[in-house]
Design a protein around this motif. Structure first.
Motif, PDB file in Angstrom:
ATOM      1  N   ASN A 138      -5.194   5.074  -1.291  1.00 17.53           N
ATOM      2  CA  ASN A 138      -4.531   5.014  -2.588  1.00 17.53           C
ATOM      3  C   ASN A 138      -3.512   3.887  -2.607  1.00 17.53           C
ATOM      4  OD1 ASN A 138      -5.945   7.244  -3.570  1.00 17.53           O
ATOM      5  ND2 ASN A 138      -4.479   8.662  -2.646  1.00 17.53           N
ATOM      6  N   SER A 139      -2.863   3.750  -3.739  1.00 11.22           N
ATOM      7  CA  SER A 139      -1.807   2.745  -3.870  1.00 11.22           C
ATOM      8  C   SER A 139      -0.728   2.987  -2.823  1.00 11.22           C
ATOM      9  CB  SER A 139      -1.175   2.809  -5.261  1.00 11.22           C
ATOM     10  OG  SER A 139      -2.121   2.492  -6.227  1.00 11.22           O
ATOM     11  N   LYS A 140      -0.119   1.909  -2.395  1.00  6.35           N
ATOM     12  CA  LYS A 140       0.929   1.987  -1.388  1.00  6.35           C
ATOM     13  C   LYS A 140       2.275   1.686  -2.034  1.00  6.35           C
ATOM     14  CE  LYS A 140       0.051   1.750   2.726  1.00  6.35           C
ATOM     15  NZ  LYS A 140      -0.002   2.596   3.848  1.00  6.35           N
ATOM     16  N   ASN A 141       3.321   2.353  -1.564  1.00  6.76           N
ATOM     17  CA  ASN A 141       4.663   2.023  -2.021  1.00  6.76           C
ATOM     18  C   ASN A 141       5.477   1.422  -0.892  1.00  6.76           C
ATOM     19  OD1 ASN A 141       5.165   4.227  -0.445  1.00  6.76           O
ATOM     20  ND2 ASN A 141       6.522   5.245  -1.900  1.00  6.76           N
ATOM     21  N   GLY A 142       4.823   1.044   0.185  1.00  5.99           N
ATOM     22  CA  GLY A 142       5.518   0.477   1.332  1.00  5.99           C
ATOM     23  C   GLY A 142       5.891  -0.981   1.137  1.00  5.99           C
ATOM     24  N   MET A 143       6.816  -1.419   1.954  1.00 12.66           N
ATOM     25  CA  MET A 143       7.289  -2.802   1.949  1.00 12.66           C
ATOM     26  C   MET A 143       6.887  -3.443   3.266  1.00 12.66           C
ATOM     27  SD  MET A 143       9.250  -4.988   0.147  1.00 12.66           S
ATOM     28  CE  MET A 143      10.462  -4.096  -0.797  1.00 12.66           C
ATOM     29  N   LEU A 144       6.287  -4.628   3.180  1.00 11.25           N
ATOM     30  CA  LEU A 144       5.974  -5.421   4.362  1.00 11.25           C
ATOM     31  C   LEU A 144       6.864  -6.649   4.340  1.00 11.25           C
ATOM     32  CD1 LEU A 144       4.152  -6.007   6.839  1.00 11.25           C
ATOM     33  CD2 LEU A 144       2.570  -7.129   5.272  1.00 11.25           C
ATOM     34  N   LEU A 145       7.452  -6.974   5.462  1.00  9.46           N
ATOM     35  CA  LEU A 145       8.358  -8.115   5.567  1.00  9.46           C
ATOM     36  C   LEU A 145       7.741  -9.137   6.512  1.00  9.46           C
ATOM     37  CD1 LEU A 145      11.115  -9.586   5.338  1.00  9.46           C
ATOM     38  CD2 LEU A 145      11.873  -8.153   7.231  1.00  9.46           C
ATOM     39  N   LEU A 146       7.565 -10.367   6.027  1.00  7.21           N
ATOM     40  CA  LEU A 146       7.100 -11.475   6.856  1.00  7.21           C
ATOM     41  C   LEU A 146       8.287 -12.403   7.073  1.00  7.21           C
ATOM     42  CD1 LEU A 146       3.698 -12.266   5.096  1.00  7.21           C
ATOM     43  CD2 LEU A 146       4.182 -10.610   6.911  1.00  7.21           C
ATOM     44  N   ASP A 147       8.789 -12.461   8.297  1.00  5.91           N
ATOM     45  CA  ASP A 147       9.960 -13.276   8.618  1.00  5.91           C
ATOM     46  C   ASP A 147       9.517 -14.722   8.826  1.00  5.91           C
ATOM     47  OD1 ASP A 147      12.261 -14.472   9.545  1.00  5.91           O
ATOM     48  OD2 ASP A 147      12.724 -12.879  10.965  1.00  5.91           O
ATOM     49  N   MET A 148       9.995 -15.617   7.975  1.00  9.96           N
ATOM     50  CA  MET A 148       9.575 -17.022   7.993  1.00  9.96           C
ATOM     51  C   MET A 148      10.568 -17.900   8.740  1.00  9.96           C
ATOM     52  SD  MET A 148       6.886 -16.506   6.364  1.00  9.96           S
ATOM     53  CE  MET A 148       6.327 -18.166   6.153  1.00  9.96           C
ATOM     54  N   THR A 149      11.484 -17.311   9.479  1.00 12.70           N
ATOM     55  CA  THR A 149      12.543 -18.062  10.153  1.00 12.70           C
ATOM     56  C   THR A 149      11.990 -19.192  11.003  1.00 12.70           C
ATOM     57  OG1 THR A 149      13.900 -16.084  10.181  1.00 12.70           O
ATOM     58  CG2 THR A 149      14.551 -17.868  11.650  1.00 12.70           C
ATOM     59  N   GLU A 150      10.909 -18.943  11.727  1.00 10.55           N
ATOM     60  CA  GLU A 150      10.350 -19.957  12.628  1.00 10.55           C
ATOM     61  C   GLU A 150       9.269 -20.798  11.968  1.00 10.55           C
ATOM     62  OE1 GLU A 150      11.504 -20.645  15.655  1.00 10.55           O
ATOM     63  OE2 GLU A 150      13.060 -19.161  15.213  1.00 10.55           O
TER      64      GLU A 150
END
Length: 155
Positions: A138-150
């Motif tokens: 089903n639909s997700k309410n989660g958050m994914l974080l992609l750290d672009m620091t490097e």
């Protein structure tokens, strides 16, 4: 507002747009007959003509994806085929200066679930991705974080 152009993307939905400098970029989408993988840009605010961008890699046609601008790069995240309903697993980056796409092999790209209909924003060198439909779930309410620091220091 309507602009006369020699060439332009056809009418569509399910596409994604982003900004870089004075240009708006458009990728993918669909109409009732076809799902697209074309890539276009138009200069703002004049909007005199669209330019189709030819790239080194042909990505699969898709809807429900997102494009996020990070410096001179665009990150193309997920989506699915409208007709086959196949979810797309890749995370790709487009370099504006070189007109090239590269599929990402970083560790965080491996965390990516096959996803469509999500939202993504860039803030403080991080891409935040919220929600969407995940394949076979089903639909997700989660958050994914992609750290672009490097990002950019290792290319």
């Amino acid at each position: 507002m309507h602009f006369e152009t020699n060439a332009a993307p056809c009418g569509r939905a399910g596409h994604s747009c982003t900004l870089s400098g004075d240009f708006m970029f458009l990728f993918g989408g669909n109409n009732s007959n076809e799902t697209f993988n074309d890539f276009w840009k138009i200069e703002l605010p004049m909007c005199h003509f669209w330019e189709k961008i030819e790239t080194n890699v042909v990505l699969g046609p898709r809807i429900g994806h997102q494009i996020v601008t990070f410096g001179k790069d665009f990150f193309l995240l997920g989506g699915r085929s409208k007709h086959s309903r196949k979810f797309i697993t890749d995370v790709s980056v487009f370099n504006c200066q070189k007109n090239t796409f590269v599929k990402i092999e970083k560790d965080w790209a491996k965390l990516w679930e096959k996803k469509t209909g999500h939202s993504a924003v860039l803030w403080d060198r991080k891409i935040f991705i919220f929600g969407g439909l995940v394949e076979k779930k089903n639909s997700k309410n989660g958050m994914l974080l992609l750290d672009m620091t490097e990002w950019g220091n290792e290319k």
